[in-house]
Every structure is written in C-alpha cells, then in structure tokens.
Design an enzyme around this catalytic site. Sequence first.
Site, PDB file in Angstrom:
ATOM      1  CB  SER A 187     -11.783 -13.964-111.366  1.00 21.67           C
ATOM      2  OG  SER A 187     -11.077 -12.881-111.923  1.00 21.67           O
ATOM      3  CG  HIS A 247      -7.838 -16.121-110.231  1.00 18.53           C
ATOM      4  ND1 HIS A 247      -6.810 -17.029-110.384  1.00 18.53           N
ATOM      5  CD2 HIS A 247      -7.933 -15.463-111.409  1.00 18.53           C
ATOM      6  CE1 HIS A 247      -6.315 -16.928-111.605  1.00 18.53           C
ATOM      7  NE2 HIS A 247      -6.974 -15.973-112.252  1.00 18.53           N
ATOM      8  CG  ASP A 297      -7.306 -12.525-113.373  1.00 21.65           C
ATOM      9  OD1 ASP A 297      -6.585 -13.486-113.677  1.00 21.65           O
ATOM     10  OD2 ASP A 297      -8.533 -12.635-113.135  1.00 21.65           O
ATOM     11  CG  MET A 324      -4.766  -8.528-117.059  1.00 17.39           C
ATOM     12  SD  MET A 324      -6.356  -8.282-117.873  1.00 17.39           S
ATOM     13  CE  MET A 324      -7.257  -9.708-117.283  1.00 17.39           C
ATOM     14  CG  HIS A 375      -3.548 -15.514-114.128  1.00 18.11           C
ATOM     15  ND1 HIS A 375      -4.717 -15.624-114.852  1.00 18.11           N
ATOM     16  CD2 HIS A 375      -2.547 -15.803-115.006  1.00 18.11           C
ATOM     17  CE1 HIS A 375      -4.439 -15.963-116.098  1.00 18.11           C
ATOM     18  NE2 HIS A 375      -3.130 -16.066-116.223  1.00 18.11           N
ATOM     19  CG  MET A 377      -2.683 -12.883-117.724  1.00 21.12           C
ATOM     20  SD  MET A 377      -4.460 -12.626-117.689  1.00 21.12           S
ATOM     21  CE  MET A 377      -4.682 -12.332-115.940  1.00 21.12           C
ATOM     22  CG  MET A 404      -4.865 -18.782-119.830  1.00 24.64           C
ATOM     23  SD  MET A 404      -5.736 -17.953-118.475  1.00 24.64           S
ATOM     24  CE  MET A 404      -7.119 -17.169-119.287  1.00 24.64           C
ATOM     25  CG  ASP A 428      -8.447 -17.882-115.325  1.00 28.15           C
ATOM     26  OD1 ASP A 428      -9.603 -17.427-115.275  1.00 28.15           O
ATOM     27  OD2 ASP A 428      -7.417 -17.197-115.133  1.00 28.15           O
TER      28      ASP A 428
HETATM   29  C1  DX5 Z   1      -8.939 -13.659-117.984  1.00 28.31           C
HETATM   30  C2  DX5 Z   1      -8.629 -13.830-116.519  1.00 28.31           C
HETATM   31  C3  DX5 Z   1      -9.675 -14.562-115.789  1.00 28.31           C
HETATM   32  C4  DX5 Z   1     -11.030 -13.914-115.799  1.00 28.31           C
HETATM   33  C5  DX5 Z   1     -12.054 -15.021-115.719  1.00 28.31           C
HETATM   34  O1  DX5 Z   1      -7.838 -13.183-118.642  1.00 28.31           O
HETATM   35  O2  DX5 Z   1      -7.418 -14.542-116.343  1.00 28.31           O
HETATM   36  O3  DX5 Z   1      -9.276 -14.880-114.473  1.00 28.31           O
HETATM   37  O4  DX5 Z   1     -11.227 -13.004-114.770  1.00 28.31           O
HETATM   38  O5  DX5 Z   1     -13.299 -14.462-115.840  1.00 28.31           O
HETATM   39  P1  DX5 Z   1     -14.574 -15.291-116.310  1.00 28.31           P
HETATM   40  O6  DX5 Z   1     -14.812 -16.352-115.278  1.00 28.31           O
HETATM   41  O7  DX5 Z   1     -15.633 -14.244-116.322  1.00 28.31           O
HETATM   42  O8  DX5 Z   1     -14.284 -15.861-117.662  1.00 28.31           O
HETATM   43 ZN    ZN Z   2      -6.914 -15.378-114.288  1.00 30.32          ZN
END
Ligand code: DX5
Ligand code: ZN
Length: 224
Positions: free
Chosen positions: A8, A33, A35, A37, A66, A68, A137, A175
Amino acid sequence: MPHLIAPSVLSADFANLQRDIEMINSSAADWFHVDVMDGVFVPNISFGFPVMEAISRFARKPLDVHLMIVNPDQYIERFAAAGAAVITVHYEACTHLHRTVQAIHAAGCKAGVALNPHTPVSLLSDILADLDMVLIMSVNPGFGGQQFIPNSLNKIAALRKMAAAVNPDLLIEVDGGVGLHNTAALLQAGANVLVAGNAIFAAASPMAMISELKQIDGGFVQHV
Ligand code: DX5
Ligand code: ZN
C-alpha cells in the site's frame, strides 16, 4: 494461483515517492495498492489524480486502485486514464453497483468491490459472477497501521465458498493489518491478494518483507 502481494503506497514516504516506487518495482511485489480517500466516505483524505498520475509514471506493475470515495461513478474514466488496472469501489458507496461494475469494465479495468467490516459477504451473491475481485476490509477504512479484525477470516472463508460455484477464479483481496503473523491463515481461508502497508514500510527492509510475505505458503485447498 500463487498469491499476490500489493504494497500500500499510503504507507510510503511521500517526500521520497519515486524511491519507494522503484523499491516496489524491484521487489517480489505484484501490484501497487493505491488508496484514494475523499474525507467523506472515510474520515481521512489521502491523494487524488496528480499523485496517482505521478505513481503511474514510474510504476512498472499494475495499479490496484481502492476508491474510498462517495460517487465513484463520476471518476471511473479518469482513474482508468490515470493508469488504473483494477478499480475497486465500496459496496457501501454504490447505489447502483451493477452499473458501476459495468462502467469499470467498459473503461478497460478489472472490477473489484470492497466490503467494510460490518457488511456481510452474502450481499454480493447476485453480483459475484460479474466481479474480478472482492476486497475484504479487515480494518475500518481510512488509515494505515490499524489492528486486524479477526472476523475477517470467517468472511473470507464464506466468500470463497460462495464463489466456488459461480466464480472460481475470483480474486479475494484482504486489506488492513496484514503481516507475517496472519498471512498463512488468510491464505488458508481463501484470500489470494494481500495488501500490506505498515508491515512493509515499517520493516527494517521493506524489500525483504515483501519477499517473506510472498513466500509464505498457506496451502489453500479449494473445497467444493
Ligand atoms: C486503509 C487502506 C489500506 C491501508 C493498509 O483504509 O485501505 O490499504 O493502507 O495499511 P496497513 O497494512 O498498514 O493496515
Ligand atoms: Zn486499501
């Protein structure tokens, strides 16, 4: 299929992003990956198109995006144009999920659906055949470095069972809070894509950690 490792980028050093991308390029990792947000769907804001395009310029492995965010439909084509190979939207953010999945495919990407910890896998029964991936998740989305929620293992096992009949090639990604301590159990339950942020980037050698995560054998046997 051997499991995939998707570091990530959220846990990377954003002041040295190119360096961390090159590290992932030369590692045993399979995907990046990414993320995204929006501060509305989750209580945090990560980054948007300029950063994603910068990642895409240097990444030599598929970008697993991903989302969010609320209203993901509005941005699917832009994420595809920014280099996404897989686009995952949240079940909880999509009123017309089937339409969204069709739009992701029409944009030339693999389609994934993510489930928050409280959302049962059974809600996917009528769309499972149309999906390339389900993302379970294993923390509440929004932040890296949180603790793994153990019930995620039951969800993965139940989903793998559901998928056996209608979509045996389904990718199941997990994840949140993934590391050496739970990888074998996750693979055994039926996950085959592991996202890891903190476990990789807080390790003394992120490269070595990626190799270790890649080498763990879950010995998953598909029961039909
Ligand atoms: C959380 C993200 C994850 C996050 C995972 O909302 O979707 O992808 O970066 O991080 P770790 O592996 O540190 O839990
Ligand atoms: Zn993620």
